[in-house]
Design a protein around this motif. Structure first.
Motif, PDB file in Angstrom:
ATOM      1  N   THR A   3       0.845  -1.179   0.000  1.00  0.00           N
ATOM      2  CA  THR A   3       0.000   0.000   0.000  1.00  0.00           C
ATOM      3  C   THR A   3       0.886   1.236   0.000  1.00  0.00           C
ATOM      4  OG1 THR A   3      -1.664  -1.198   1.259  1.00  0.00           O
ATOM      5  CG2 THR A   3      -1.855   1.190   1.203  1.00  0.00           C
ATOM      6  N   PHE A  16      -2.289   3.021  -3.312  1.00  0.00           N
ATOM      7  CA  PHE A  16      -2.055   2.332  -4.568  1.00  0.00           C
ATOM      8  C   PHE A  16      -1.198   1.096  -4.321  1.00  0.00           C
ATOM      9  CE2 PHE A  16      -2.203   6.897  -5.614  1.00  0.00           C
ATOM     10  CZ  PHE A  16      -3.232   6.911  -6.537  1.00  0.00           C
ATOM     11  N   THR A  17      -1.314   0.124  -5.194  1.00  0.00           N
ATOM     12  CA  THR A  17      -0.351  -0.981  -5.205  1.00  0.00           C
ATOM     13  C   THR A  17       0.834  -0.530  -6.053  1.00  0.00           C
ATOM     14  OG1 THR A  17      -1.246  -1.984  -7.201  1.00  0.00           O
ATOM     15  CG2 THR A  17      -2.206  -2.702  -5.100  1.00  0.00           C
ATOM     16  N   THR A  18       1.931  -1.243  -5.983  1.00  0.00           N
ATOM     17  CA  THR A  18       3.097  -0.919  -6.796  1.00  0.00           C
ATOM     18  C   THR A  18       2.734  -0.931  -8.277  1.00  0.00           C
ATOM     19  OG1 THR A  18       4.552  -1.884  -5.133  1.00  0.00           O
ATOM     20  CG2 THR A  18       5.481  -1.581  -7.326  1.00  0.00           C
ATOM     21  N   GLU A  19       1.963  -1.928  -8.695  1.00  0.00           N
ATOM     22  CA  GLU A  19       1.585  -2.042 -10.104  1.00  0.00           C
ATOM     23  C   GLU A  19       0.718  -0.867 -10.538  1.00  0.00           C
ATOM     24  OE1 GLU A  19       1.142  -4.541  -7.831  1.00  0.00           O
ATOM     25  OE2 GLU A  19       2.878  -5.722  -8.436  1.00  0.00           O
ATOM     26  N   GLU A  20      -0.237  -0.470  -9.693  1.00  0.00           N
ATOM     27  CA  GLU A  20      -1.078   0.677 -10.018  1.00  0.00           C
ATOM     28  C   GLU A  20      -0.238   1.945 -10.145  1.00  0.00           C
ATOM     29  OE1 GLU A  20      -5.301  -0.407  -7.848  1.00  0.00           O
ATOM     30  OE2 GLU A  20      -3.675   0.421  -6.629  1.00  0.00           O
ATOM     31  N   LEU A  21       0.690   2.118  -9.235  1.00  0.00           N
ATOM     32  CA  LEU A  21       1.532   3.307  -9.237  1.00  0.00           C
ATOM     33  C   LEU A  21       2.418   3.354 -10.477  1.00  0.00           C
ATOM     34  CD1 LEU A  21       1.995   5.800  -7.588  1.00  0.00           C
ATOM     35  CD2 LEU A  21       3.758   4.580  -6.337  1.00  0.00           C
ATOM     36  N   GLU A  22       3.002   2.221 -10.844  1.00  0.00           N
ATOM     37  CA  GLU A  22       3.820   2.173 -12.058  1.00  0.00           C
ATOM     38  C   GLU A  22       2.989   2.556 -13.281  1.00  0.00           C
ATOM     39  OE1 GLU A  22       5.329  -1.807 -11.828  1.00  0.00           O
ATOM     40  OE2 GLU A  22       7.094  -1.187 -10.700  1.00  0.00           O
ATOM     41  N   GLY A  23       1.741   2.104 -13.323  1.00  0.00           N
ATOM     42  CA  GLY A  23       0.842   2.457 -14.423  1.00  0.00           C
ATOM     43  C   GLY A  23       0.540   3.946 -14.452  1.00  0.00           C
ATOM     44  N   LYS A  24       0.318   4.537 -13.273  1.00  0.00           N
ATOM     45  CA  LYS A  24       0.041   5.968 -13.184  1.00  0.00           C
ATOM     46  C   LYS A  24       1.243   6.791 -13.650  1.00  0.00           C
ATOM     47  CE  LYS A  24      -3.998   5.822 -10.864  1.00  0.00           C
ATOM     48  NZ  LYS A  24      -5.203   6.037 -11.652  1.00  0.00           N
ATOM     49  N   GLU A  27       1.357   6.636 -17.393  1.00  0.00           N
ATOM     50  CA  GLU A  27       0.302   7.473 -17.967  1.00  0.00           C
ATOM     51  C   GLU A  27       0.588   8.962 -17.792  1.00  0.00           C
ATOM     52  OE1 GLU A  27      -3.249   6.268 -15.942  1.00  0.00           O
ATOM     53  OE2 GLU A  27      -3.162   4.235 -16.754  1.00  0.00           O
TER      54      GLU A  27
END
Length: 64
Positions: A3, A16-24, A27
């Motif tokens: 988290t 965010f998860t690490t994966e969500e953050l990397e995606g953000k 983007e």
């Protein structure tokens, strides 16, 4: 890290998860200079240093 919270321009975002953050970041929502914090961290750190640090930790175990 599971988290993660982001601090940008005085506002806090997350969790965010690490994966969500990397995606953000990909983007353009967050930049590598934005600060992040997760459980177990003593202080807010630049996003770039933490994501790079995870890669270093993984490769460090293999090199030991």
């Amino acid at each position: 890290m599971s988290t993660i919270y982001v601090q940008r321009e005085g506002q806090k975002w997350g969790p965010f998860t690490t994966e969500e953050l990397e995606g953000k970041v990909a983007e353009g929502v967050f930049s590598p200079e934005d600060l992040i914090w997760a459980d177990g961290m003593e202080e807010w750190r630049p996003l770039a240093s933490v994501l790079e640090g995870e890669d270093d930790e993984d490769s460090g175990d293999a090199e030991s």
